[in-house]
Design an enzyme around this catalytic site. Structure first.
Site, mmCIF file in Angstrom:
data_model
loop_
_atom_site.group_PDB
_atom_site.id
_atom_site.type_symbol
_atom_site.label_atom_id
_atom_site.label_comp_id
_atom_site.label_asym_id
_atom_site.label_seq_id
_atom_site.Cartn_x
_atom_site.Cartn_y
_atom_site.Cartn_z
ATOM 1 N N SER A 1 0.476 -2.696 -2.057
ATOM 2 C CA SER A 1 1.424 -2.273 -1.023
ATOM 3 C C SER A 1 0.943 -2.593 0.383
ATOM 4 C CB SER A 1 1.724 -0.786 -1.158
ATOM 5 O OG SER A 1 0.514 -0.086 -1.235
ATOM 6 N N THR B 1 0.369 2.674 2.453
ATOM 7 C CA THR B 1 -0.224 2.149 3.673
ATOM 8 C C THR B 1 -1.735 2.313 3.714
ATOM 9 O OG1 THR B 1 1.730 3.075 4.699
ATOM 10 C CG2 THR B 1 -0.028 2.350 6.173
ATOM 11 N N ARG C 1 14.582 -3.056 6.893
ATOM 12 C CA ARG C 1 14.008 -1.702 6.900
ATOM 13 C C ARG C 1 12.593 -1.708 7.497
ATOM 14 N NH1 ARG C 1 9.266 1.013 4.547
ATOM 15 N NH2 ARG C 1 9.851 3.163 4.192
ATOM 16 N N THR D 1 0.424 8.232 5.355
ATOM 17 C CA THR D 1 0.806 7.313 4.281
ATOM 18 C C THR D 1 1.827 8.020 3.397
ATOM 19 O OG1 THR D 1 -0.027 6.099 2.356
ATOM 20 C CG2 THR D 1 -1.228 8.091 2.944
ATOM 21 N N GLY D 2 2.760 7.256 2.856
ATOM 22 C CA GLY D 2 3.759 7.875 1.993
ATOM 23 C C GLY D 2 5.152 7.392 2.304
ATOM 24 N N THR E 1 1.024 -2.269 6.111
ATOM 25 C CA THR E 1 1.718 -2.071 4.837
ATOM 26 C C THR E 1 2.777 -3.135 4.635
ATOM 27 O OG1 THR E 1 3.013 -0.472 3.537
ATOM 28 C CG2 THR E 1 3.475 -0.555 5.869
HETATM 29 N N1 GLY Z 1 4.421 4.393 4.453
HETATM 30 C C1 GLY Z 1 4.838 3.085 4.261
HETATM 31 C C2 GLY Z 1 6.284 2.904 4.325
HETATM 32 O O1 GLY Z 1 7.035 3.803 3.993
HETATM 33 O O2 GLY Z 1 6.688 1.848 4.715
#
Ligand code: GLY
Length: 337
Positions: free
Chosen positions: A65, A197, A225, A248-249, A215
């Site tokens: 990711s 991330t 997005r 992160t998340g 990320t």
């Molecule tokens: N935390 C990474 C994302 O949602 O893009």
């Protein structure tokens, strides 16, 4: 005599605790942790440490990711988000929806150091990167192409659309608005088994603080997005007079609460890093009890902490810490609540 007495007292009871250098990063990305710490130890700045750590993850495609070849969007393309923040000057460089450039954190740093802007996005960010000497190349890999093909075969499910209907008999787009609006019941990250991330916080012995993120976002995201990672105060925040945090998340949810900014402000007000991290998570949890996410925090003396939201996909959050007392970066974990 008085001076000697005061000096002795200050030596015994220093009013201000000296900074203990520390580098912290999200997830068990050990090589990134090692390179960030080595950079700091060999005389690099906190910004260098953050950049080098994130850059290695971009090359190693940490967790799938970070970097190229991950999280293909609805068209199969991988795009990258990254940011870097200088806690001394409050300068930030960020890129979002960056196309065809692998080294997103490098471009983010170039935005900070070679423009008066803060964030560049999309094709224009790519053009800027190329002008700055970054090489444009396809970010697609066999793996990302397979993920995309499987998703197409599965009628483009799951996806992040709501209140729309496909324009044709197929379930895939193009989509048009549905007649009625229904409340979304989004509860979790589409790919909770994947890591997320890389966020890095670095503090040196002179109290300089920096933070950064990188990320490739979210698999099957709607083209265009942008997640939380490049958003200042959401993905990361650094202020050398208070501390730093990185999150992160599920970025679509997390960015609504600026958790990194909140955590840093809580530390400024005296909260210890663990409490600051927990409060930032609690603030989101109140509205989204099932959100997937975690945050790391460090204050100006080098104390650190982390917190995460307990969901089936995340009961413990792992992160890396490097300090002078350790031979190698240490894997730490925190129980989610
Ligand atoms: N935390 C990474 C994302 O949602 O893009």
């Amino acid at each position: 005599m008085t001076l000697l007495f005061v000096s002795t007292l200050m030596l015994l009871f220093p009013l201000v605790e000296a900074a203990r250098p520390v580098v912290i990063n999200t997830w068990p990305f050990k090589n990134a942790a090692a390179v960030a710490w080595d950079t700091l130890q060999s005389g690099g700045s906190v910004l260098d440490a953050v950049e080098k750590g994130c850059a290695l993850c971009e090359v190693e495609q940490c967790g799938g990711s970070v970097g190229y070849g991950g999280s293909p969007d609805e068209t199969g393309e991988t795009t990258l988000d990254a940011m870097i923040m200088n806690g001394d000057t409050m300068e930030v460089g960020a890129v979002a929806n960056l196309r065809r450039i692998k080294n997103a954190i490098g471009v983010a740093r170039a935005v900070m150091e070679r423009t008066e802007q803060t964030m560049l996005v999309g094709e224009s960010a790519t053009m800027f990167a190329e002008n700055m000497g970054f090489i444009a190349e396809d970010l697609t890999t066999t793996k990302s192409m397979n993920i995309f093909s499987q998703w197409l075969k599965g009628n483009c499910q799951p996806n992040y659309r709501k209140n729309v209907v496909p324009d044709s008999s197929k379930s895939c787009g193009p989509y048009k608005p549905s007649a009625t609006l229904k409340q979304s019941n989004r509860t979790q990250h589409a790919n909770p088994n994947s890591h997320d991330t890389i966020g890095i916080i670095a503090l040196d012995q002179d109290g300089h603080v920096a933070a950064g993120t990188s990320t490739n976002g979210l698999t099957h995201k709607v083209p265009g997005r942008v997640g939380d990672s490049p958003i200042i105060g959401a993905g990361a925040y650094a202020d050398s007079s208070a501390g730093a945090a990185a999150a992160t998340g599920d970025g679509d949810v997390m960015m609504r609460f600026l958790p990194s900014y909140l955590a840093v402000e809580l530390m400024r007000a005296g909260a210890d890093p663990s409490t600051a991290c927990e409060t930032a998570i609690s603030r989101i949890k109140r509205h989204y009890p099932q959100f997937f996410g975690a945050i790391i925090c460090a204050n100006t003396t080098g104390h650190y902490g982390a917190a995460c939201n307990k969901v089936p996909a995340l009961s413990q959050f792992h992160y890396m810490v490097s300090t002078s007392e350790m031979d190698t970066p240490l894997l730490k974990s925190v129980d989610c609540f």
